[in-house]
Design a protein around this motif. Sequence first.
Motif, PDB file in Angstrom:
ATOM      1  N   LEU A 362       0.922  -1.167   0.054  1.00 12.49           N
ATOM      2  CA  LEU A 362      -0.041   0.030  -0.066  1.00 12.49           C
ATOM      3  C   LEU A 362       0.796   1.141  -0.108  1.00 12.49           C
ATOM      4  N   ARG A 363       1.812   1.385   0.578  1.00  9.77           N
ATOM      5  CA  ARG A 363       2.816   2.596   1.012  1.00  9.77           C
ATOM      6  C   ARG A 363       3.542   2.647  -0.251  1.00  9.77           C
ATOM      7  N   ASP A 364       4.075   1.760  -0.888  1.00  8.48           N
ATOM      8  CA  ASP A 364       4.652   1.849  -2.201  1.00  8.48           C
ATOM      9  C   ASP A 364       3.949   1.899  -3.381  1.00  8.48           C
ATOM     10  N   SER A 365       2.699   2.000  -3.226  1.00  5.84           N
ATOM     11  CA  SER A 365       1.655   2.208  -4.353  1.00  5.84           C
ATOM     12  C   SER A 365       0.910   3.882  -3.994  1.00  5.84           C
ATOM     13  N   GLY A 366       1.506   4.368  -3.233  1.00  2.13           N
ATOM     14  CA  GLY A 366       1.349   5.754  -3.132  1.00  2.13           C
ATOM     15  C   GLY A 366       0.072   5.944  -1.932  1.00  2.13           C
ATOM     16  N   ILE A 367      -0.285   5.030  -1.124  1.00  7.14           N
ATOM     17  CA  ILE A 367      -1.347   5.027   0.047  1.00  7.14           C
ATOM     18  C   ILE A 367      -0.561   5.392   1.419  1.00  7.14           C
ATOM     19  N   THR A 368      -1.115   6.263   2.077  1.00  4.94           N
ATOM     20  CA  THR A 368      -0.651   6.504   3.528  1.00  4.94           C
ATOM     21  C   THR A 368      -0.921   5.334   4.619  1.00  4.94           C
ATOM     22  N   VAL A 369      -0.025   4.902   5.013  1.00 12.29           N
ATOM     23  CA  VAL A 369      -0.188   3.775   6.077  1.00 12.29           C
ATOM     24  C   VAL A 369       0.655   3.962   7.320  1.00 12.29           C
ATOM     25  N   ASN A 370      -0.114   3.280   8.446  1.00 15.40           N
ATOM     26  CA  ASN A 370       0.765   3.003   9.588  1.00 15.40           C
ATOM     27  C   ASN A 370       0.566   1.626  10.141  1.00 15.40           C
ATOM     28  N   PRO A 371       1.546   1.153  10.743  1.00 13.32           N
ATOM     29  CA  PRO A 371       1.287  -0.192  11.564  1.00 13.32           C
ATOM     30  C   PRO A 371       0.718   0.142  12.893  1.00 13.32           C
ATOM     31  N   ILE A 372      -0.236  -0.798  13.309  1.00  9.78           N
ATOM     32  CA  ILE A 372      -0.821  -0.600  14.636  1.00  9.78           C
ATOM     33  C   ILE A 372      -0.546  -1.830  15.365  1.00  9.78           C
ATOM     34  N   LEU A 373       0.074  -1.495  16.559  1.00 10.35           N
ATOM     35  CA  LEU A 373       0.117  -2.593  17.430  1.00 10.35           C
ATOM     36  C   LEU A 373      -0.972  -2.871  18.661  1.00 10.35           C
ATOM     37  N   LEU A 374      -1.169  -3.851  18.829  1.00  7.25           N
ATOM     38  CA  LEU A 374      -2.446  -4.007  19.770  1.00  7.25           C
ATOM     39  C   LEU A 374      -2.270  -5.607  20.389  1.00  7.25           C
ATOM     40  N   SER A 375      -2.975  -5.652  21.590  1.00  7.79           N
ATOM     41  CA  SER A 375      -3.338  -6.921  22.302  1.00  7.79           C
ATOM     42  C   SER A 375      -4.722  -7.402  22.077  1.00  7.79           C
ATOM     43  N   THR A 376      -4.750  -8.627  21.697  1.00  8.05           N
ATOM     44  CA  THR A 376      -6.153  -9.331  21.377  1.00  8.05           C
ATOM     45  C   THR A 376      -6.853  -9.525  22.642  1.00  8.05           C
ATOM     46  N   THR A 390       5.841  -6.727  25.686  1.00  8.69           N
ATOM     47  CA  THR A 390       5.273  -8.260  25.466  1.00  8.69           C
ATOM     48  C   THR A 390       3.728  -7.918  25.995  1.00  8.69           C
ATOM     49  N   ASP A 391       3.068  -7.141  26.192  1.00  2.00           N
ATOM     50  CA  ASP A 391       1.641  -6.642  26.156  1.00  2.00           C
ATOM     51  C   ASP A 391       0.993  -6.961  24.640  1.00  2.00           C
ATOM     52  N   PHE A 392       1.858  -6.668  23.524  1.00  2.00           N
ATOM     53  CA  PHE A 392       1.239  -6.670  22.347  1.00  2.00           C
ATOM     54  C   PHE A 392       1.492  -7.939  21.763  1.00  2.00           C
ATOM     55  N   ASN A 393       0.615  -8.323  20.974  1.00  2.00           N
ATOM     56  CA  ASN A 393       0.822  -9.778  20.215  1.00  2.00           C
ATOM     57  C   ASN A 393      -0.002  -9.761  18.935  1.00  2.00           C
ATOM     58  N   TYR A 394      -0.401  -8.398  18.303  1.00  2.00           N
ATOM     59  CA  TYR A 394      -1.002  -8.435  17.004  1.00  2.00           C
ATOM     60  C   TYR A 394      -0.401  -7.274  16.357  1.00  2.00           C
ATOM     61  N   LEU A 395      -0.484  -7.329  15.141  1.00  2.00           N
ATOM     62  CA  LEU A 395      -0.193  -6.039  14.227  1.00  2.00           C
ATOM     63  C   LEU A 395      -1.376  -5.842  13.051  1.00  2.00           C
ATOM     64  N   LEU A 396      -1.853  -4.702  13.200  1.00  2.00           N
ATOM     65  CA  LEU A 396      -2.644  -4.261  11.700  1.00  2.00           C
ATOM     66  C   LEU A 396      -2.194  -3.269  11.157  1.00  2.00           C
ATOM     67  N   VAL A 397      -2.908  -2.917  10.069  1.00  2.00           N
ATOM     68  CA  VAL A 397      -2.531  -1.572   9.033  1.00  2.00           C
ATOM     69  C   VAL A 397      -3.650  -0.876   9.084  1.00  2.00           C
ATOM     70  N   GLU A 398      -3.360   0.411   9.407  1.00  2.00           N
ATOM     71  CA  GLU A 398      -4.163   1.688   9.117  1.00  2.00           C
ATOM     72  C   GLU A 398      -3.982   2.228   7.672  1.00  2.00           C
ATOM     73  N   ALA A 399      -4.885   2.355   6.897  1.00  2.00           N
ATOM     74  CA  ALA A 399      -4.721   3.124   5.779  1.00  2.00           C
ATOM     75  C   ALA A 399      -5.660   4.346   5.733  1.00  2.00           C
ATOM     76  N   SER A 400      -4.863   5.436   5.396  1.00  2.00           N
ATOM     77  CA  SER A 400      -5.711   6.721   5.213  1.00  2.00           C
ATOM     78  C   SER A 400      -5.984   7.103   3.683  1.00  2.00           C
ATOM     79  N   ILE A 401      -7.231   7.106   3.477  1.00  2.00           N
ATOM     80  CA  ILE A 401      -7.672   7.307   1.952  1.00  2.00           C
ATOM     81  C   ILE A 401      -8.636   8.534   2.014  1.00  2.00           C
ATOM     82  N   ASN A 402      -8.459   9.529   1.395  1.00  2.00           N
ATOM     83  CA  ASN A 402      -9.773  10.292   1.158  1.00  2.00           C
ATOM     84  C   ASN A 402     -10.163  10.695   2.453  1.00  2.00           C
ATOM     85  N   ASP A 403      -9.069  11.425   3.427  1.00  2.00           N
ATOM     86  CA  ASP A 403      -9.469  11.757   4.869  1.00  2.00           C
ATOM     87  C   ASP A 403     -10.288  10.684   5.615  1.00  2.00           C
ATOM     88  N   LYS A 404     -10.429   9.455   5.257  1.00  2.00           N
ATOM     89  CA  LYS A 404     -10.826   8.677   6.122  1.00  2.00           C
ATOM     90  C   LYS A 404     -10.010   7.419   6.439  1.00  2.00           C
TER      91      LYS A 404
END
Length: 654
Positions: A362-376, A390-404
Motif C-alpha cells: 500500500l505504501r509503495d503504491s502511494g497510499i498513506t499507511v501506519n502499522p498498529i500494535l495491539l493486544s487481542t 510483551t503486552d502486544f501480540n498483534y499487528l494491523l495496518v491503518e490506511a488513510s484514504i480520502n480523509d478516512k
Amino acid sequence: MRQILQLLIVLIGVSIYSQTTTSKDPVYRASLSDLKLDNYPKDSTANALVLYEFGKSYVDRNEYDLRTEIKRKIKIFNKEGFDNANVTIYLYKSNSSTYEKVEDIFASTYTLENDKVVQTELDPKNIYREEYDENITMVKFTLPNIKEGSVITYSYKLESPYMRKYHGWEFQGRIPKLYSEYNTSIPGNWLYHIKLVGGKKLSTNTMDIEKQCLQMYNGASADCSVAKYIMKDIPAFIEEDYMTTESNYLARIEYELETFRGMDGTVKHYTKTWKDVDKELRTEKDIGRQLRKSIDVEELLSEDIINMSDPLEKAKAIYHFVQNAYTWNGEYRIFEDVSVKNLIKNKSGNISSINILLHSLLRDSGITVNPILLSTRNNGFATKLFPVFTDFNYLLVEASINDKKYLLDATDKFLNFGLVPYRCLNGYGRRIDFKKGSEWIDIKPPLKSSMLYMVDLSFDEQQNLVGSVKGKTTGYHALNSRKAYFPNEDAYVQNLQDKTIDIDISNHSVENSSKTSPSFTESYNVQYEAESISETIYLNPFLFPFFKENPFKLQERTYPIDFGYEDRYIYVLKFDLGDEYIVQENPESLVMSLPNKTGSITFSTKVVGNLVNMTFNISFNEAVYTPEYYPYLKEFMNKAVNIQTNSLIVLKKK
C-alpha cells in the motif's frame, strides 16, 4: 555423578519439608467456628471460601534475592470445592544455575469429628515436582483427608533471583475471599511501576519508610518502602459470556521494574518512554527492518491493479491480493520470525509478515499507511502507563484514504475491507509513526453489525403453513455467515435445517454475496407445522429466534459486558390469514429501553384485515457496557428471550 547432580537440583528446587510456626498462628489455624460454618451468606452458590490469606515479599538481607511468604486458610463447603485442595506452585528458571525455589511447605486438613477438631498433616512424600517446559517447573501437592466441611491450611516460602519481576498478588480468584493481605518491602535501589488492576478498592493501603533495611558488604545501605495492602469481602470471579480475558478484571497488584540504582552509583533504566521505543522500533531487526524495506510492486501486483487511479479501489484490490495469495500459519509471534521475503517464497507466514507485506504494498503504491500494535481479547489489555512490548501480540495496518481511516488485516480470507477480526476488538492499539511519533487509537468497527429476517407466511390449499424467508446479515454476523457458507454450502443448508426441527427448508439461495462482501443475503422457502388443537392453531411467529436463553445469569457482575461491537437484530413477519382464519389472540406489544438510550426493544403485532404484521427490534447501542448496566441488561435479555420463546398468535377458524 549426573544422577546425583540431578537429585541435588531437585532437592534445592523443593527444599526439605518442615513444620513452621505457621501452624501455631491463631489466625491461620482452623477454629471450631470455621469448621461449623456451612455456607457463605454473601454468596450462597460458593463451593469454598478463602477465610484468610497472607503474603509478604521482601529482599533477603544476606542473599539479596527476593523472598515471598504465603499462607492460606480455605473452607470447603461441598464436593465441588474439593479442587481447592489441589495446590500447584509454578517456579521459573532461566538456566541450570539461576532458578526459583520453594521451601518450608506445610499443609494440614482440619475436620470436625464428634465435636472435636482433628488435624491431618500433609506427608512430605506426597509433594511432587513436574517439569512443565524448559522454563517452568510445577510443584504439586493435595491436602489429605478432604471432606465436606473441612478447612485446609497451607503455607510455603519462595526464593527468586529475579528482582526485575517483583512478586505480584491476586486478591481475587475463583472462589470468594473474606480477607486477603499483602505486605511488601522494596529497597530504594529498585523503582517499580505499581499497578492495581480490577477496579476494586483496598480497605487498607499504607506505606512507610524503613531506614537502612538493606546493608551491603561495602558498608552502603538502602532504605525500604514498606507497604500493606488489605482487601476484604472479595467476590469470586466467575466467567460469563461477552467478556475479554479474565486477566483484564481480576483484582490484583502488578509490578514492573522501571529503574535500578546500584550501590556504586550505576543506573539502569528498564522502562522507557514511547519516544525511546519509537526510535528503537525504527531500527529493530524484525518488525522495524521489515517495515522500512521497499517492495517491488511491479513484481507482485498485476498491471490492472498498478494502473488503478482511484486510491480506495486500488487499496481494496491490493488488500484482496494479499488476502488471497498468502495464508496465515496460525502463529502470532509478531516480534519473531518476521520475514516478508520468506512469506513471498512460502506463501505462508505469521501475523506480522502478512500485514507488513500489505503495509509495504500500500505504501509503495502511494497510499498513506501506519502499522498498529495491539493486544487481542484473549491476551489482555496493553498497559498505557508505559511501553511494555510483551503486552502486544498483534499487528494491523491503518490506511488513510480520502480523509478516512481504514483498519486492515489480510490474515483472514473472509474479512471484508475495513473489518478486523473479532479477536482484535480489545479497546485500543498503538499507532506507530516513525516521523510524528506513536499514539494510542481506538479499535472499533466502523459500522453496527446487524441480523435481519423478513418472513412471509400464508396457508396453502391443504391449509399448511408455507412461506418465504429472506435473511440479511452485516458486520460480524455476515462474517460468521460467510465462514459457515462458502467452505461447504450443503453443510450450511443442512445445519440451517437442523436448527429448525418443525420447519422444512427448500430452494435455498445466496444473493450477491462473495467471500468478502460486507453483507450476506440469503433466501429460501419454508413449510411450518404449527401446533393445532381442534379448529384452533397456536403459532409461535419466531421461526428463527435470535436468543433462546438469557446469557446473563450471575447475581452480580463486577466486570464490563463486552460485546465487541454495536449490534442490532430485526425480525419482520407478514402473515396472510386468507379467508379461513381469524386472530383470536395476539402477543402483547412492548417497548423497553436501557438507561441513557444505550439499547432498546420494540415489539408490536397488528392485524389489518386478513394480514398480521409483526415487528421485533433489539438494538445494542454500545459495544461495551460498564458493570452498573448488568441488572438492566439481565432484565433486558429476559424480556427479549421471553418474547421470542413464549409469544403466540392464536388463530381460530371462522
